[in-house]
Design a protein around this motif. Structure first.
Motif, PDB file in Angstrom:
ATOM      1  N   GLU A  75       0.868  -1.191  -0.052  1.00 32.00           N
ATOM      2  CA  GLU A  75      -0.149   0.019  -0.048  1.00 32.00           C
ATOM      3  C   GLU A  75       0.838   1.239  -0.063  1.00 32.00           C
ATOM      4  O   GLU A  75       1.953   1.425   0.504  1.00 32.00           O
ATOM      5  CB  GLU A  75      -0.730   0.038   1.235  1.00 32.00           C
ATOM      6  N   PRO A  76       0.378   2.202  -0.806  1.00 35.20           N
ATOM      7  CA  PRO A  76       1.228   3.541  -0.637  1.00 35.20           C
ATOM      8  C   PRO A  76       1.621   3.974   0.592  1.00 35.20           C
ATOM      9  O   PRO A  76       2.714   4.657   0.787  1.00 35.20           O
ATOM     10  CB  PRO A  76       0.431   4.656  -1.323  1.00 35.20           C
ATOM     11  N   ALA A  77       0.756   4.020   1.433  1.00 33.37           N
ATOM     12  CA  ALA A  77       0.990   4.550   2.840  1.00 33.37           C
ATOM     13  C   ALA A  77       1.979   3.775   3.477  1.00 33.37           C
ATOM     14  O   ALA A  77       3.042   4.095   4.376  1.00 33.37           O
ATOM     15  CB  ALA A  77      -0.380   4.290   3.772  1.00 33.37           C
ATOM     16  N   MET A  80       5.314   4.588   1.950  1.00 27.21           N
ATOM     17  CA  MET A  80       5.965   5.900   2.577  1.00 27.21           C
ATOM     18  C   MET A  80       6.326   5.902   4.017  1.00 27.21           C
ATOM     19  O   MET A  80       6.791   6.846   4.449  1.00 27.21           O
ATOM     20  CB  MET A  80       4.919   7.011   2.414  1.00 27.21           C
ATOM     21  N   GLU A  81       6.225   4.933   4.656  1.00 23.72           N
ATOM     22  CA  GLU A  81       6.867   4.700   6.190  1.00 23.72           C
ATOM     23  C   GLU A  81       8.339   4.521   5.808  1.00 23.72           C
ATOM     24  O   GLU A  81       9.023   4.651   6.946  1.00 23.72           O
ATOM     25  CB  GLU A  81       6.130   3.523   6.550  1.00 23.72           C
ATOM     26  N   ILE A  85      10.962   7.342   0.899  1.00 21.17           N
ATOM     27  CA  ILE A  85       9.941   7.230   0.028  1.00 21.17           C
ATOM     28  C   ILE A  85       8.876   8.243   0.240  1.00 21.17           C
ATOM     29  O   ILE A  85       8.419   8.250   1.340  1.00 21.17           O
ATOM     30  CB  ILE A  85       9.338   5.777   0.347  1.00 21.17           C
ATOM     31  N   LYS A  86       8.504   9.018  -0.579  1.00 20.17           N
ATOM     32  CA  LYS A  86       7.659  10.091  -0.668  1.00 20.17           C
ATOM     33  C   LYS A  86       6.599   9.664  -1.452  1.00 20.17           C
ATOM     34  O   LYS A  86       6.799   8.900  -2.254  1.00 20.17           O
ATOM     35  CB  LYS A  86       8.045  11.519  -0.714  1.00 20.17           C
ATOM     36  N   GLU A  87       5.771  10.777  -1.953  1.00 20.94           N
ATOM     37  CA  GLU A  87       4.384  10.235  -2.736  1.00 20.94           C
ATOM     38  C   GLU A  87       4.818  10.112  -4.107  1.00 20.94           C
ATOM     39  O   GLU A  87       4.397   9.261  -4.716  1.00 20.94           O
ATOM     40  CB  GLU A  87       3.565  11.529  -2.617  1.00 20.94           C
ATOM     41  N   ASN A  88       5.864  10.741  -4.625  1.00 19.89           N
ATOM     42  CA  ASN A  88       6.149  10.515  -6.147  1.00 19.89           C
ATOM     43  C   ASN A  88       6.878   9.117  -6.324  1.00 19.89           C
ATOM     44  O   ASN A  88       6.371   8.510  -7.314  1.00 19.89           O
ATOM     45  CB  ASN A  88       7.311  11.564  -6.437  1.00 19.89           C
TER      46      ASN A  88
END
Length: 243
Positions: A75-77, A80-81, A85-88
């Motif tokens: 999952e994206p969330a 990003m943990e 790793i950021k949104e892009n």
């Protein structure tokens, strides 16, 4: 030409620039087979994060999630943990996964599904094997056994996804399906069917039999492979009891 700083003085390129070029050359010459999993992920990440060395980040992701495929399915969330790793980067990863799944789905769409069973299994494994929670999916087929719809009917917990027999029948009738393939995943990785899996399969099969709709199979997808309830003989059980 060498890069320049704010004063116009030439500076050395970061050490990872040459590494990236060598990765690109190996990829163009030999494809994905020429790279380790973390190197393929590295190629993807540097498109989203061009200003830093992403080799350690690629290795961190694979160590955290366990495999390249598991990184793609995360999952994206959760992605990003991971520091860095950021949104892009998360969007880039999920875009690659979505493109791969779409390609696999189009290989079976509008084709006789029983004649492309290997492609069906590969698609189901790609879309479900690395899910953290159970999901129950239906593949709806027309009279020529071509796929007309692929839908997730329910999502559940790590060891259970609810199945409502009435809703399965209702959706089959709405789509005009002649038959279905039931699919669900076991997040534990072991695809062996439970007693509840078998009993639920029989309940759906009996209900659909009343309206002339066939259950071709119930597939259970795990990271270690898959199980076919038809191959295991369970789909014959309701008819045998009625005879």
């Amino acid at each position: 030409m060498p890069p320049k700083d704010a004063t116009g003085t030439e500076t050395e390129k970061p050490h990872y620039h040459g590494h990236r070029q060598r990765l690109r050359e190996r990829f163009l010459a030999g494809g994905a087979a020429a790279l380790a999993d973390y190197e393929l992920l590295e190629l993807l990440l540097y498109l989203a994060i061009p200003q830093r060395d992403v080799k350690p980040l690629a290795k961190d992701l694979i160590q955290r999630f366990g495999s390249f495929a598991a990184v793609m399915a995360a999952e994206p969330a959760h992605l990003m943990e991971i520091p860095g790793i950021k949104e892009n980067s998360a969007v880039a990863i999920k875009t690659v996964q979505a493109a791969a799944l779409l390609m696999q789905k189009q290989q079976v769409l509008d084709k006789p599904i029983l004649g492309s069973w290997k492609a069906v299994l590969e698609y189901c494994h790609s879309v479900m094997a690395h899910e953290q929670n159970e999901q129950f999916r239906l593949l709806f087929l027309d009279g020529k056994n071509a796929l007309i719809a692929d839908e997730v009917q329910s999502r559940g917990t790590v060891n259970h996804a609810p199945v409502y027999v009435r809703e399965v029948v209702k959706r089959c009738l709405m789509l005009g399906a002649s038959s279905i393939v039931m699919v669900h995943n076991h997040p534990t990785g072991d695809p062996a069917p439970s007693r509840d899996d078998i009993e639920m399969t029989h309940a759906v099969q009996l209900a659909l039999d009343q309206v002339g709709i066939q259950v071709h199979d119930h597939l259970i997808i795990g990271r270690k492979g898959h199980a076919s309830l038809r191959s295991m003989g369970y789909l014959d059980a309701p008819k045998k009891r009625r005879s």
